[in-house]
Design an enzyme around this catalytic site. Structure first.
Site, mmCIF file in Angstrom:
data_model
loop_
_atom_site.group_PDB
_atom_site.id
_atom_site.type_symbol
_atom_site.label_atom_id
_atom_site.label_comp_id
_atom_site.label_asym_id
_atom_site.label_seq_id
_atom_site.Cartn_x
_atom_site.Cartn_y
_atom_site.Cartn_z
ATOM 1 N N HIS A 266 -10.698 26.316 21.085
ATOM 2 C CA HIS A 266 -11.980 26.480 20.383
ATOM 3 C C HIS A 266 -13.116 26.801 21.349
ATOM 4 C CE1 HIS A 266 -13.812 22.419 21.185
ATOM 5 N NE2 HIS A 266 -12.550 22.020 21.219
ATOM 6 N N ASP B 47 -14.368 21.006 27.301
ATOM 7 C CA ASP B 47 -13.811 20.855 25.956
ATOM 8 C C ASP B 47 -14.526 21.879 25.063
ATOM 9 O OD1 ASP B 47 -12.934 19.994 23.453
ATOM 10 O OD2 ASP B 47 -14.126 18.152 23.487
ATOM 11 N N GLU C 21 -14.264 23.770 15.450
ATOM 12 C CA GLU C 21 -13.386 22.647 15.763
ATOM 13 C C GLU C 21 -14.169 21.354 15.936
ATOM 14 O OE1 GLU C 21 -10.960 19.777 17.989
ATOM 15 O OE2 GLU C 21 -12.911 20.622 18.511
ATOM 16 N N GLU C 22 -15.360 21.427 16.546
ATOM 17 C CA GLU C 22 -16.127 20.216 16.843
ATOM 18 C C GLU C 22 -16.595 19.488 15.590
ATOM 19 O OE1 GLU C 22 -16.253 18.693 19.486
ATOM 20 O OE2 GLU C 22 -16.076 20.066 21.176
ATOM 21 N N ASP D 280 -6.190 21.998 24.053
ATOM 22 C CA ASP D 280 -7.482 21.309 24.039
ATOM 23 C C ASP D 280 -7.463 20.268 25.154
ATOM 24 O OD1 ASP D 280 -10.022 20.469 23.257
ATOM 25 O OD2 ASP D 280 -9.508 20.502 21.120
#
Length: 343
Positions: free
Chosen positions: A68, A185, A219-220, A239
């Protein structure tokens, strides 16, 4: 086969582009051009995920890799009478680490203003609670780097409620091989996937099956890969690996996640990844992440009929000032190569 400098250059370029979740068009444009320049076809689904289908030797099977590009961030909640901005979180940033950080305010017209995120009690010489005040989102504001003293002044700049606030990643690569930055991330994993595409294009890596590369943008907030193309039967999310209490992973390892908050990942796929890591003599760890979700778990939750797994480089200090090491990137890359080379 792992090209350290190339991967770091890709990563630094990605980290330099503001992409708080919900505002990812710039980083997706950059990624799309990079991948198209390699000669791959791309498409975007309606929510903005970038999809890159690549044919392998067995075209009857399609697997997928995902990473992501969206990051943690903030949004303008309201404008105060003194011209400062109140905030709301995008994803789950560790807000005590944000006090004093430089930021960009991105308006709906595309103008960008700089500012500083500060506590509402920002001076030890003035506020009795300056040292003790909680640094939660309700006690943080943005002071804009413009001559503003009122809400009206801010509105004249074109800043309004709902504008995005992106904060400085402060990226550094040390001589000892550590990569320090916000938003590793998951831009570290995205850089690895782009490096893998380069290796496929050069002929250094042969794909055993079709592989669809998916770069997600939500994604977050939990729904990055909630929809994936129907021909995919297996999804390996790439990830960050977590580091901390009761965990084996370090900043030098590739993490293989056996279970996260959504439940266990596919037994056969996870076991195969462990076998590959052992065969290659990689530094790796198998861990359980109880406070974690991934694109793979989002796909399963969205109803995809797939086998799912999760790997990634070990990253310390998640959702704050993160750190990994080039060794973790290399171990993850080697595991990815072994995965796509085999059925």
């Amino acid at each position: 086969m792992f090209k350290q400098d190339e991967t770091l250059d890709i990563l630094k370029d990605l980290l330099a582009i503001n992409s708080p979740t919900g505002y990812t068009v710039d980083v997706i444009d950059h990624l799309e051009k990079t991948i198209q320049d390699l000669g791959f076809e791309t498409e975007r689904n309606p929510k903005g995920n970038l999809i890159v289908p690549v044919n392998g030797e067995d075209t009857s099977v399609t697997r997928a890799l995902s990473g992501h590009v969206d990051t943690l961030g903030l949004m303008v909640r309201s404008i105060n009478s003194d011209g400062t901005l109140n905030l709301t979180k995008l994803g789950g940033p560790l807000t005590p680490t944000l006090d004093g950080e430089y930021c960009d305010i991105i308006t709906r017209k595309g103008n960008i203003y700089t500012g500083t995120i500060l506590s509402t009690s920002p001076s030890i010489h003035v506020f009795k609670d300056a040292a003790k005040k909680e640094r939660d989102v309700d006690n943080l504001i943005v002071k804009i780097d413009e001559r503003v003293t009122s809400k009206e002044d801010v509105n004249k700049l074109g800043i309004d409620n709902g504008d995005f606030v992106a904060y400085d990643p402060k990226t550094q690569v040390t001589k000892s091989g550590f990569v320090k930055s916000r938003f590793l991330d998951d831009k570290a994993s995205v850089a690895l996937l782009v490096s893998l595409l380069k290796a496929v294009k050069s002929g250094d890596v042969k794909l055993a099956t079709n592989v669809t590369f998916i770069f997600t943008v939500y994604e977050e907030v939990g729904h990055g890969a909630a929809w994936i193309p129907e021909d995919i039967t297996e999804l390996l999310a790439v990830d960050m690996g977590c580091i901390g209490e009761d965990l084996e992973c370090t900043e030098f390892d590739v993490s293989i996640c056996a279970k996260d908050s959504s439940g266990p990942y596919d037994y056969a796929l996870t076991s195969k990844l462990i076998e590959y890591a052992k065969k290659l003599e990689l530094d790796y760890a198998v861990d359980i992440y109880p406070f974690y979700g991934s694109d793979a778990s989002a796909a399963l939750g969205g109803g995809s009929n797939i086998r799912a797994g999760l790997i990634g480089p070990g990253v310390a200090n998640s959702h704050g000032m993160e750190r990994t090491h080039i060794d973790a990137l290399e171990n993850t890359f080697k595991l990815l190569v072994e995965y796509v080379k085999n059925k």
